[in-house]
Structures are given as C-alpha cells and as structure tokens.
Write an enzyme that holds these catalytic residues in place. Structure first.
Site, PDB file in Angstrom:
ATOM      1  N   LYS A  68       0.613  -1.129   0.239  1.00 46.71           N
ATOM      2  CA  LYS A  68       0.005  -0.095  -0.092  1.00 46.71           C
ATOM      3  C   LYS A  68       0.880   1.382  -0.018  1.00 46.71           C
ATOM      4  O   LYS A  68       0.306   2.381  -0.476  1.00 46.71           O
ATOM      5  CB  LYS A  68      -0.948   0.146   1.197  1.00 46.71           C
ATOM      6  CG  LYS A  68      -2.125  -1.127   0.991  1.00 46.71           C
ATOM      7  CD  LYS A  68      -3.299  -0.930   2.251  1.00 46.71           C
ATOM      8  CE  LYS A  68      -4.452  -1.107   1.712  1.00 46.71           C
ATOM      9  NZ  LYS A  68      -5.530  -0.779   2.773  1.00 46.71           N
ATOM     10  N   ASP A 104     -10.594   3.440   0.969  1.00 40.47           N
ATOM     11  CA  ASP A 104     -10.909   3.227   2.289  1.00 40.47           C
ATOM     12  C   ASP A 104     -11.706   4.237   3.072  1.00 40.47           C
ATOM     13  O   ASP A 104     -12.566   3.969   3.981  1.00 40.47           O
ATOM     14  CB  ASP A 104      -9.398   2.645   2.961  1.00 40.47           C
ATOM     15  CG  ASP A 104      -9.021   1.467   2.441  1.00 40.47           C
ATOM     16  OD1 ASP A 104      -9.841   0.745   2.096  1.00 40.47           O
ATOM     17  OD2 ASP A 104      -7.583   1.262   2.491  1.00 40.47           O
TER      18      ASP A 104
END
Ligand code: ATR
Length: 278
Positions: A68, A104
């Site tokens: 990420k 997210d």
C-alpha cells in the site's frame, strides 16, 4: 461484445482477500465482460509484477498488504487523499501510467452514512466527539474520514501513545490524544467509538472497554469483520448500545474502484454481503 476488462488485487499473500468475491459478483450480476483476479506479487518483484499488468492491458487493480505504501513510487500520480492517508488501495492504468487513489476513506464514511440512513441511527458527524482506538494504517483512513465529515472532536488512543500523537498535526484543534489506560473514561460524551486496532480479529484479544458509563446514544463500530460480531460489539450490545460491523466498509471501498473500471453503477446487496461472509 465489448473488450474484456481485466482487473484484480495485488498483495502478498493474497489468498485471504475478499476482493475477488466482491468484484466478480458485480461482473456477473451486471453481465459485464470482465475478470478480477487475485495476483500474488512478492515485495521484491513489485515493479516487474505491476509492469506485467500494464503489458497485459489491465484497466486497474486494488492494492493490499504489503504494497500500500511501496506502490506509490511506481505511480505517475498519487491523488491528494491517498497522499494524505499515506496509503494507496486502488490504481487505474491509463496509457501505461499508474494513477493512484485511496477508497478506504470513502468505504468508512459511506458505511457510517448508510447505516444512519438504513437503520434510522441518529448518528451524524456533528453530534459529538468520536473516539478512535488504534493509530496504525487503518486508523489513518478512519481519522481522515472523520475529519472530512467535520466531526468536531476526535479523541485517539493507542497502546503506543507516540503513534497516536503523530496524528495531532493533522488538525490540532480537532484531534486529541488520551492514554490507553483511560480509553473508557471518554465514552460518557462520545457519539461514536471506532475500533481500528487488530484486537478482536479472528477472536484474538480483548479491548476491555467499560461501557457502563457510556453515552447511551453512542454508536460502536468495529472495522474488524472476521468475526462479524467481535467481542467489542457484543459487549456494546449488552449495554444496549447501537453497533455497526466492519463488513460495510469492505464492500463500500470496492464500489468506487469498480464503477471507475467498468463504467457501471453497482449496488451493495444483501446477497453480496452474504456471499462475502460465507
Ligand atoms: P493496520 O494497518 O491494520 O491498522 P497496524 O498499522 O499494524 O495495522 O496497526 C495495528 C494497530 O492495532 C495499532 O494501533 C496497534 O497498537 P500499537 O501501535 O501499540 O502496536 C494496535 N494493536 C495491535 N495489537 C494490540 C493489542 N494487543 N492491544 C492494543 N492495541 C493493539
């Protein structure tokens, strides 16, 4: 028939990922010519692995642990939100270049708003302080989401206090840090409690929250979704507090990426939720 649209999720390991279930459900439901795979790329092969996706004509991909952060340096553009959060979970490929974002934050806030809409919760960001347990990667997405929703006060508490203190610079007028040992003392005025720690995942550990003096209007949200009803949520329910499981955040973070790649609006249905939890 339109051209096949190739997408997937990269990570290492990757077999645990629920993303293929979610995206392939939508591909089938909306009868699209698409494929979404689970692609295992070890950290040392990240650059080569991603180049292969570009060469194979992928439209984009999701990114999970441990890539990420590392993916950022391979990207042509990382948008403001992903830069602020410090993590990328979605990449679009256009003309051989990578464009990164983070969905997210959307997943977290949309799940909360949807719960408020559908279950008649009185939760709304402006009603009072939010307490965040944890100060890791997941907490970053949650805190950015709360800031974007204009929550008036965000109280962060983490076992390792130094990591919580790093969040204060985001907005010192909104973000406060309290000692981990005092985490139950602020529940009497809180409007929302969010667990972003890994405690409770697969039934491991106990956050030992004392809900006996909690604000009776507080919503307790655990972003852990395995198990769906964590010990934290069970304890909250025993005190008649409203609870919100973590499954919605997982489903909502997938939605904007899918809609972008497949140019199709998709719904989060009870059938999808059931499939992911089965
Ligand atoms: P993620 O990306 O899922 O947030 P992470 O960055 O490793 O994962 O963060 C894990 C979080 O869970 C941290 O806030 C961690 O607290 P520390 O910063 O003190 O490590 C928290 N955590 C993990 N195990 C914990 C435990 N047994 N008790 C309290 N907090 C715990």
């Amino acid at each position: 028939m339109t051209d096949l649209i190739k997408t997937g999720v990269i990570g290492h390991p990757i077999s645990h990922s629920k993303s293929p279930l979610i995206h392939n459900y939508w591909i089938e439901m909306y009868q699209l010519n698409g494929q979404y795979g689970a692609i295992d790329i070890a950290p040392e092969y990240l650059k080569d692995g991603v180049q292969k996706l570009i060469d194979d004509g992928y439209a984009g991909f999701n990114v999970t642990v441990p890539h990420k952060q590392a993916i950022m340096e391979l990207c042509h553009e990382v948008d403001d939100l992903a830069s602020q959060v410090g993590a990328v979970n979605t990449v679009n490929i256009r003309n051989g270049l990578l464009y990164a974002t983070n969905t997210d934050v959307f997943g977290f806030t949309e799940n909360l708003k949807n719960a408020a809409r559908n279950f008649g919760f009185s939760w709304s960001p402006d009603l009072g302080p939010a307490v965040v347990l944890g100060a890791g990667g997941a907490a970053k997405a949650v805190v950015h989401g709360l800031l974007r929703e204009n929550v008036p006060e965000i109280i962060i508490t983490n076992r390792t206090k130094e990591k919580a203190l790093e969040f204060v610079a985001l907005d010192p007028s909104i973000i406060k840090v309290i000692d981990w040992d005092n985490r139950s003392d602020v529940l009497n005025t809180a409007n929302l409690l969010v667990n972003t720690t890994s405690v409770g995942m697969n039934g491991a550990g106990d956050l030992e929250m004392d809900f006996s003096r909690a604000n009776e209007d507080m919503l307790v949200h655990d972003i852990v979704y395995a198990p769906l009803y964590t010990d934290l949520l069970k304890a909250a329910r025993e005190h008649d507090l409203r609870i919100l499981t973590g499954i919605g955040m997982l489903l909502y973070q997938a939605q904007p990426a899918f809609e972008d790649w497949y140019d199709t609006f998709v719904e989060i249905t009870p059938g999808l939720e059931e499939l992911v939890l089965s």
